[in-house]
Design an enzyme around this catalytic site. Sequence first.
Site, PDB file in Angstrom:
ATOM      1  N   HIS A 119      56.566  25.263  51.616  1.00 54.44           N
ATOM      2  CA  HIS A 119      56.587  25.635  50.197  1.00 54.44           C
ATOM      3  C   HIS A 119      56.142  24.483  49.294  1.00 54.44           C
ATOM      4  CE1 HIS A 119      57.717  27.191  46.334  1.00 54.44           C
ATOM      5  NE2 HIS A 119      58.663  26.273  46.206  1.00 54.44           N
TER       6      HIS A 119
ATOM      7  N   HIS B 294      59.097  18.662  44.073  1.00 55.77           N
ATOM      8  CA  HIS B 294      59.860  19.379  43.052  1.00 55.77           C
ATOM      9  C   HIS B 294      61.243  19.862  43.484  1.00 55.77           C
ATOM     10  CE1 HIS B 294      58.317  23.110  44.902  1.00 55.77           C
ATOM     11  NE2 HIS B 294      59.320  23.710  44.281  1.00 55.77           N
ATOM     12  N   ASP B 295      61.464  20.122  44.747  1.00 56.36           N
ATOM     13  CA  ASP B 295      62.774  20.604  45.203  1.00 56.36           C
ATOM     14  C   ASP B 295      63.635  19.524  45.855  1.00 56.36           C
ATOM     15  OD1 ASP B 295      62.781  23.255  44.345  1.00 56.36           O
ATOM     16  OD2 ASP B 295      61.807  23.987  46.153  1.00 56.36           O
TER      17      ASP B 295
ATOM     18  N   GLU C  88      66.995  18.680  43.964  1.00 64.58           N
ATOM     19  CA  GLU C  88      67.888  19.834  43.967  1.00 64.58           C
ATOM     20  C   GLU C  88      68.444  20.143  45.363  1.00 64.58           C
ATOM     21  OE1 GLU C  88      66.898  24.180  42.631  1.00 64.58           O
ATOM     22  OE2 GLU C  88      66.346  22.786  41.037  1.00 64.58           O
ATOM     23  N   ASP C  89      67.630  19.950  46.407  1.00 61.87           N
ATOM     24  CA  ASP C  89      67.972  20.470  47.730  1.00 61.87           C
ATOM     25  C   ASP C  89      68.116  19.435  48.844  1.00 61.87           C
ATOM     26  OD1 ASP C  89      67.864  22.980  46.576  1.00 61.87           O
ATOM     27  OD2 ASP C  89      65.824  23.370  47.226  1.00 61.87           O
TER      28      ASP C  89
ATOM     29  N   ASP D 171      55.132  26.512  41.503  1.00 61.09           N
ATOM     30  CA  ASP D 171      56.318  26.827  42.305  1.00 61.09           C
ATOM     31  C   ASP D 171      56.572  28.337  42.298  1.00 61.09           C
ATOM     32  OD1 ASP D 171      58.908  26.843  43.521  1.00 61.09           O
ATOM     33  OD2 ASP D 171      59.869  26.338  41.611  1.00 61.09           O
TER      34      ASP D 171
END
Length: 178
Positions: free
Chosen positions: A30, A54-55, A58-59, A116
């Site tokens: 992704h 980008h993630d 957050e993850d 995204d």
Amino acid sequence: MEMVEKALHIASKAHEGQYRKLTEIPYITHPVAVGMLLMKAGYPDNVVAAGILHDTVEDTSLTLEDIKLNFGEKTAEIVAGCSEPDKSLSWEKRKEHTIEFLKTASKEIRAVACADKLHNIRSIRNDYEQVGEEVWKRFKRGKEKQKWYYTNVVESLGAQGTFALLEELRNEVELLFH
């Protein structure tokens, strides 16, 4: 190491062992796809790197400070703008925040957020073609809430004017939900 290559390396390590929602597809596909969409659209390396990363905040265990140290303040700002500030809030509250925030976000943050969402919606559409309505069982909030979210994101991303990736996202949302 060149910025985009470094982002690929760091994101790959950070997302190791993670998979796309209820699939056996490694998660890293992704952020790589998001970076490729941005690169193809002609964005500069720091925006492409932010798309790949980008993630991570957050993850994964990566922090904004890690990103700032490795990629600079601007890339960290873009990643911060694409990260949900409070994961303890309900899905609805988090999505409402995103919808409002994107109306006034920088063009770089809007580009990464758009890439995204574009990759996400294409993945959903592809899965829909494979399994039909079953695809919506992957989402706790179901089809109608997803439609609400993506439709509103498209409107928010366009609040400051349109751009090529946004038109692609608008078309994909239309194809999936109408």
